[in-house]
Design an enzyme around this catalytic site. Structure first.
Site, PDB file in Angstrom:
ATOM      1  N   ALA A  61     -10.108 -14.589   2.943  1.00 42.48           N
ATOM      2  CA  ALA A  61      -9.815 -14.416   3.981  1.00 42.48           C
ATOM      3  C   ALA A  61      -9.975 -16.354   5.107  1.00 42.48           C
ATOM      4  CB  ALA A  61     -11.814 -15.206   4.361  1.00 42.48           C
TER       5      ALA A  61
ATOM      6  N   SER B 181       0.845  -1.071   0.142  1.00 38.53           N
ATOM      7  CA  SER B 181       0.042   0.035   0.177  1.00 38.53           C
ATOM      8  C   SER B 181       0.421   0.616   0.110  1.00 38.53           C
ATOM      9  CB  SER B 181      -0.911   0.355   1.275  1.00 38.53           C
ATOM     10  OG  SER B 181      -1.616  -0.924   1.417  1.00 38.53           O
TER      11      SER B 181
END
Ligand code: REX
Length: 415
Positions: free
Chosen positions: A165, A106
């Site tokens: 997940a 990021s």
């Protein structure tokens, strides 16, 4: 990867190195020649000297938490300090290397924001305009503005929550995938909005995938071209590239090792992947030296017009800690010594990154560990910032354990 030379890998096993170099190597073109002579905090107070032992200790603790390697590079303009621990490649045993390239995750969002803010300066984008003006029919809510995207206040669901997940199966399912932006946005908008636009900070990769699409729409060029012409080329960042959807990192590289969810399972080499799931939210490759130079140039006012940099620095809390904030594509952390630092963190499979600088851009610090999905390693790696910016902390006075005799007592004992 363009313009990036292959300088080979230094063979070394787990080691700690300290390199202090004199000279303006870390300074960006056009840098203030006085840079580094009086490193400031932006609060008026002088910045303490970095604590190499404290940095080294935090890196060792990052290894103890499970990272194969970790490194920190501190850049004061005239001097740099590099510390490494552990290995960049578990198969060859090559040491961690502060010239090595890795996936910055990021921290890419700060690159995307710089491009966007330059477009604002050119009058091509209004940050308070609805995204609908530039990308009609793409988002489900026409109230979402460009600024909402940059500040994670759009209410758009983060599609990566679903993707990862289950960590390793999630990664294996996307490592060779090439997503269109439309596919990623569709994954996000299949979920209801998480908040009314503008009301709530909620970190979401979706925001910066849309920013990438907006940049491409407004400029008619790819984000890769825009990163190159506006940031990489002007700052001469030779180890920085956006190679999406190529899967490899060329040249001297740090291999990344993803930690599986199952305790004790072996690390998964995750170096090669398209990072198409992140694109303009997280797919840039760089090195510690290049990131230090980038952050110094940004906060030093050499990439974004001063009034627009101020807008990027308008922060709201990103959690309940009271010390972590988010502006526009930029984080702020208030260190324990009271110094605020600005930059971004990154997580991409196999890599944790911290790249932060002082308000005046005069000291920049980049720390990397070549693992991820290991919260302890990530937190401990963050301690390198404390040692690099706050320096040696005053220790509490030691408790008195023995009374030394005074001269009069020695004299009377001798009698
Ligand atoms: C994706 C999951 C993490 C990685 C992510 N990364 O959203 C973006 C980023 C690009 O860098 N964000 C961080 C995986 C938070 C930042 O801004 O600092 N985790 C991993 C899982 C968890 O798969 N089940 O840790 O590698």
């Amino acid at each position: 990867m363009r313009r990036i030379s292959n300088r080979g890998v230094t063979a070394a096993t787990a080691l700690l190195t300290l390199v202090v170099t004199a000279g303006p190597a870390g300074a960006a073109p056009g840098a203030d020649p006085r840079r580094g002579t009086s490193v400031g905090t932006g609060t008026g107070a002088p910045l303490p000297a970095p604590d190499p032992d404290g940095v080294g200790d935090a890196l060792k603790r990052t290894l103890a938490a499970g990272a194969p390697g970790a490194m920190t590079r501190v850049d004061d303009g005239r001097t740099t300090l590099s510390r490494t621990a552990g290995v960049s490649d578990t198969a060859t045993g090559a040491g961690m290397d502060t010239d090595g390239r890795f996936r910055i995750g990021s921290v890419t969002k700060t690159f995307s924001t710089v491009v966007l803010m330059q477009l604002v300066a050119e009058g091509a984008v209004d940050p308070d305009a609805p995204v609908e003006r530039y990308l009609p029919g793409v988002l489900p809510d026409t109230r979402i503005t460009v600024r909402h995207l940059l500040s994670h206040r759009s209410g758009l669901w983060d599609y990566s929550n679903d993707m990862f997940a289950r960590t390793v199966p999630g990664f294996e399912a996307v490592r060779d995938r090439v997503f269109t932006v439309r596919e990623l946005i569709d994954l996000a908008t299949a979920h209801p909005a998480t908040a009314v636009p503008g009301t709530t900070y909620q970190y979401s990769n979706t925001n910066f995938v849309v920013i990438g699409a907006l940049i491409e729409k407004v400029t008619g060029r790819t984000v890769r071209e825009e990163y190159e012409r506006r940031i990489i080329d002007p700052l001469d960042l030779r180890n920085t590239a956006y190679v999406h959807p190529e899967t490899s990192i060329s040249g001297k590289r740090i291999r990344g090792y993803l930690t599986p969810d199952e305790a004790g399972a072996p690390l998964v080499d995750s170096t090669e992947q398209t990072v198409s799931w992140a694109q303009s939210a997280g797919a840039v490759i760089s090195s510690p030296g290049d990131l230090d130079r980038f952050m110094s140039a940004l906060l030093g006012g050499r990439l974004v017009r001063a009034d627009l940099l101020e807008r990027m620095l308008e922060m709201t809390p990103s959690d309940g800690s009271g010390v972590r904030f988010y502006g526009l594509g930029l984080r702020r952390r208030d260190l324990s010594c009271g110094i605020p630092v600005y930059g971004h963190t990154g997580t991409v499979q196999g890599y944790y990154t911290y790249s932060f600088t002082t308000r005046d851009g005069r000291r920049s610090v980049t720390s990397v560990a070549n693992t991820s999905n290991n919260g302890t390693a990530n937190t401990v790696l963050g301690d390198t910032l404390e040692a690099a910016f706050c320096g040696k902390r005053a220790t509490a006075p030691r408790a008195l354990t023995a009374r030394a005799p005074l001269p009069e007592e020695e004299a009377s004992a001798a009698r």
